[in-house]
Design a protein around this motif. Structure first.
Motif, PDB file in Angstrom:
ATOM      1  N   ALA A   1      -5.951  15.560   9.811  1.00  0.00           N
ATOM      2  CA  ALA A   1      -5.674  14.130   9.634  1.00  0.00           C
ATOM      3  C   ALA A   1      -4.307  13.800  10.227  1.00  0.00           C
ATOM      4  N   ASP A   2      -4.247  12.729  10.965  1.00  0.00           N
ATOM      5  CA  ASP A   2      -3.008  12.296  11.619  1.00  0.00           C
ATOM      6  C   ASP A   2      -2.166  11.501  10.621  1.00  0.00           C
ATOM      7  N   ILE A   3      -1.381  12.200   9.835  1.00  0.00           N
ATOM      8  CA  ILE A   3      -0.570  11.576   8.789  1.00  0.00           C
ATOM      9  C   ILE A   3       0.493  10.663   9.392  1.00  0.00           C
ATOM     10  N   ALA A   4       1.007  11.010  10.568  1.00  0.00           N
ATOM     11  CA  ALA A   4       2.028  10.174  11.219  1.00  0.00           C
ATOM     12  C   ALA A   4       1.487   8.775  11.496  1.00  0.00           C
ATOM     13  N   SER A   5       0.219   8.665  11.886  1.00  0.00           N
ATOM     14  CA  SER A   5      -0.377   7.343  12.122  1.00  0.00           C
ATOM     15  C   SER A   5      -0.434   6.535  10.841  1.00  0.00           C
ATOM     16  N   LEU A   6      -0.797   7.187   9.742  1.00  0.00           N
ATOM     17  CA  LEU A   6      -0.850   6.481   8.461  1.00  0.00           C
ATOM     18  C   LEU A   6       0.535   6.015   8.026  1.00  0.00           C
ATOM     19  N   ILE A   7       1.528   6.869   8.216  1.00  0.00           N
ATOM     20  CA  ILE A   7       2.896   6.494   7.834  1.00  0.00           C
ATOM     21  C   ILE A   7       3.402   5.350   8.709  1.00  0.00           C
ATOM     22  N   LEU A   8       3.098   5.404  10.008  1.00  0.00           N
ATOM     23  CA  LEU A   8       3.511   4.311  10.895  1.00  0.00           C
ATOM     24  C   LEU A   8       2.843   3.004  10.488  1.00  0.00           C
ATOM     25  N   ALA A   9       1.553   3.050  10.173  1.00  0.00           N
ATOM     26  CA  ALA A   9       0.854   1.841   9.732  1.00  0.00           C
ATOM     27  C   ALA A   9       1.482   1.313   8.448  1.00  0.00           C
ATOM     28  N   TRP A  10       1.823   2.195   7.530  1.00  0.00           N
ATOM     29  CA  TRP A  10       2.452   1.809   6.263  1.00  0.00           C
ATOM     30  C   TRP A  10       3.821   1.164   6.506  1.00  0.00           C
ATOM     31  N   LEU A  11       4.620   1.753   7.408  1.00  0.00           N
ATOM     32  CA  LEU A  11       5.934   1.192   7.717  1.00  0.00           C
ATOM     33  C   LEU A  11       5.815  -0.166   8.412  1.00  0.00           C
ATOM     34  N   LEU A  12       4.845  -0.296   9.302  1.00  0.00           N
ATOM     35  CA  LEU A  12       4.636  -1.583   9.984  1.00  0.00           C
ATOM     36  C   LEU A  12       4.224  -2.661   8.992  1.00  0.00           C
ATOM     37  N   LYS A  13       3.280  -2.344   8.116  1.00  0.00           N
ATOM     38  CA  LYS A  13       2.813  -3.332   7.132  1.00  0.00           C
ATOM     39  C   LYS A  13       3.939  -3.693   6.171  1.00  0.00           C
ATOM     40  N   SER A  14       4.724  -2.708   5.765  1.00  0.00           N
ATOM     41  CA  SER A  14       5.852  -2.972   4.865  1.00  0.00           C
ATOM     42  C   SER A  14       6.876  -3.878   5.532  1.00  0.00           C
ATOM     43  N   THR A  15       7.177  -3.611   6.795  1.00  0.00           N
ATOM     44  CA  THR A  15       8.127  -4.445   7.541  1.00  0.00           C
ATOM     45  C   THR A  15       7.607  -5.869   7.666  1.00  0.00           C
ATOM     46  N   GLU A  16       6.316  -5.989   7.959  1.00  0.00           N
ATOM     47  CA  GLU A  16       5.701  -7.323   8.043  1.00  0.00           C
ATOM     48  C   GLU A  16       5.875  -8.085   6.726  1.00  0.00           C
ATOM     49  N   LEU A  17       5.599  -7.427   5.601  1.00  0.00           N
ATOM     50  CA  LEU A  17       5.702  -8.093   4.306  1.00  0.00           C
ATOM     51  C   LEU A  17       7.150  -8.428   3.949  1.00  0.00           C
ATOM     52  N   ILE A  18       8.083  -7.572   4.326  1.00  0.00           N
ATOM     53  CA  ILE A  18       9.507  -7.861   4.075  1.00  0.00           C
ATOM     54  C   ILE A  18       9.937  -9.089   4.873  1.00  0.00           C
ATOM     55  N   LEU A  19       9.549  -9.147   6.152  1.00  0.00           N
ATOM     56  CA  LEU A  19       9.918 -10.301   6.983  1.00  0.00           C
ATOM     57  C   LEU A  19       9.316 -11.596   6.432  1.00  0.00           C
ATOM     58  N   ILE A  20       8.061 -11.538   6.018  1.00  0.00           N
ATOM     59  CA  ILE A  20       7.426 -12.727   5.448  1.00  0.00           C
ATOM     60  C   ILE A  20       8.111 -13.109   4.135  1.00  0.00           C
ATOM     61  N   GLY A  21       8.441 -12.117   3.314  1.00  0.00           N
ATOM     62  CA  GLY A  21       9.148 -12.380   2.060  1.00  0.00           C
ATOM     63  C   GLY A  21      10.477 -13.074   2.302  1.00  0.00           C
ATOM     64  N   LEU A  22      11.207 -12.628   3.314  1.00  0.00           N
ATOM     65  CA  LEU A  22      12.483 -13.271   3.647  1.00  0.00           C
ATOM     66  C   LEU A  22      12.263 -14.709   4.115  1.00  0.00           C
ATOM     67  N   LEU A  23      11.218 -14.922   4.896  1.00  0.00           N
ATOM     68  CA  LEU A  23      10.950 -16.272   5.401  1.00  0.00           C
ATOM     69  C   LEU A  23      10.533 -17.242   4.295  1.00  0.00           C
ATOM     70  N   ILE A  24       9.821 -16.745   3.281  1.00  0.00           N
ATOM     71  CA  ILE A  24       9.404 -17.653   2.208  1.00  0.00           C
ATOM     72  C   ILE A  24      10.457 -17.777   1.112  1.00  0.00           C
ATOM     73  N   GLY A  25      11.579 -17.076   1.299  1.00  0.00           N
ATOM     74  CA  GLY A  25      12.703 -17.281   0.391  1.00  0.00           C
ATOM     75  C   GLY A  25      12.842 -16.268  -0.722  1.00  0.00           C
ATOM     76  N   LEU A  26      12.170 -15.137  -0.621  1.00  0.00           N
ATOM     77  CA  LEU A  26      12.378 -14.087  -1.629  1.00  0.00           C
ATOM     78  C   LEU A  26      13.618 -13.296  -1.249  1.00  0.00           C
ATOM     79  N   ASP A  27      14.599 -13.303  -2.110  1.00  0.00           N
ATOM     80  CA  ASP A  27      15.832 -12.572  -1.824  1.00  0.00           C
ATOM     81  C   ASP A  27      15.875 -11.214  -2.506  1.00  0.00           C
ATOM     82  N   ARG A  28      15.137 -11.085  -3.587  1.00  0.00           N
ATOM     83  CA  ARG A  28      15.176  -9.823  -4.331  1.00  0.00           C
ATOM     84  C   ARG A  28      13.771  -9.247  -4.423  1.00  0.00           C
ATOM     85  N   ASN A  29      13.711  -8.002  -4.819  1.00  0.00           N
ATOM     86  CA  ASN A  29      12.449  -7.307  -5.040  1.00  0.00           C
ATOM     87  C   ASN A  29      11.625  -7.128  -3.769  1.00  0.00           C
TER      88      ASN A  29
END
Length: 194
Positions: A67-95
């Protein structure tokens, strides 16, 4: 009014760009898992798009049991980054560190959606009977065979009609309905993170 006017298009762009790339990374994971032909032009396209980010990560993260674990980790990091950016744009400063957990149900949902679309496209292509040697058809068959073959053994064709895709599609939708809500509750995912 002005904030939403600019924020919504930015969120849309972030979702499209990160979503497409994350989908391609997950597709690379799936293609490697089913041992797809990596000389296939579509496989080569996926490899060339994902290697710039995946190459360095593979030096640090080894595969486990094929199993290509690096691909799963990259997908996880990309999705996390996407959610952090969206959270910042909608005004979430914490959590926003919670995005690393919120991305898990989102990735499981994306993985199920990829399989759903693959089976659905295979059904549509079966109606028009394209050349089975076409690179897209060969790759699609390789991707969906692990899902369809076990069902085909249990449910033989009735009057020449293969019902296995119907059972697989129902199974995937049920899996989505049964797996995602508990995962979302467990990770405390907000509704916008799904």
């Amino acid at each position: 009014m002005t904030d939403a006017y600019l924020t919504n298009p930015l969120i849309f762009l972030i979702q499209v760009l990160f979503g497409l790339y994350t989908t391609i990374v997950l597709l690379r994971f799936l293609l490697q898992w089913v041992r797809a032909d990596f000389y296939n032009p579509i496989s080569q396209f996926v490899v060339k798009l994902t290697t710039p980010l995946l190459g360095p990560l593979r030096r640090v993260v080894p595969g486990i049991g094929g199993a290509d674990i690096a691909s799963l980790i990259l997908a996880w990091l990309l999705k996390s980054t996407e959610l952090i950016l969206i959270g910042l744009l909608i005004g979430l400063d914490r959590n926003l560190a919670g995005a690393f957990f919120w991305s898990l149900p989102a990735l499981v949902g994306l993985l199920i959606n990829i399989l759903l679309f693959a089976v659905f496209i295979r059904v549509i292509l079966s109606w028009i009977q394209p050349d089975p040697r076409h690179p897209g058809v060969a790759l699609l068959n390789r991707l969906t065979d692990p899902l369809l073959r076990p069902v085909q053994r249990l449910v033989p064709p009735i009057s020449g009609i293969d019902l296995s895709p119907l059972f697989v599609l129902v199974g995937l939708v049920l899996a989505r309905m049964l797996i995602l809500p508990p995962l979302q509750m467990l990770t405390l995912s907000p509704s916008w993170a799904v």
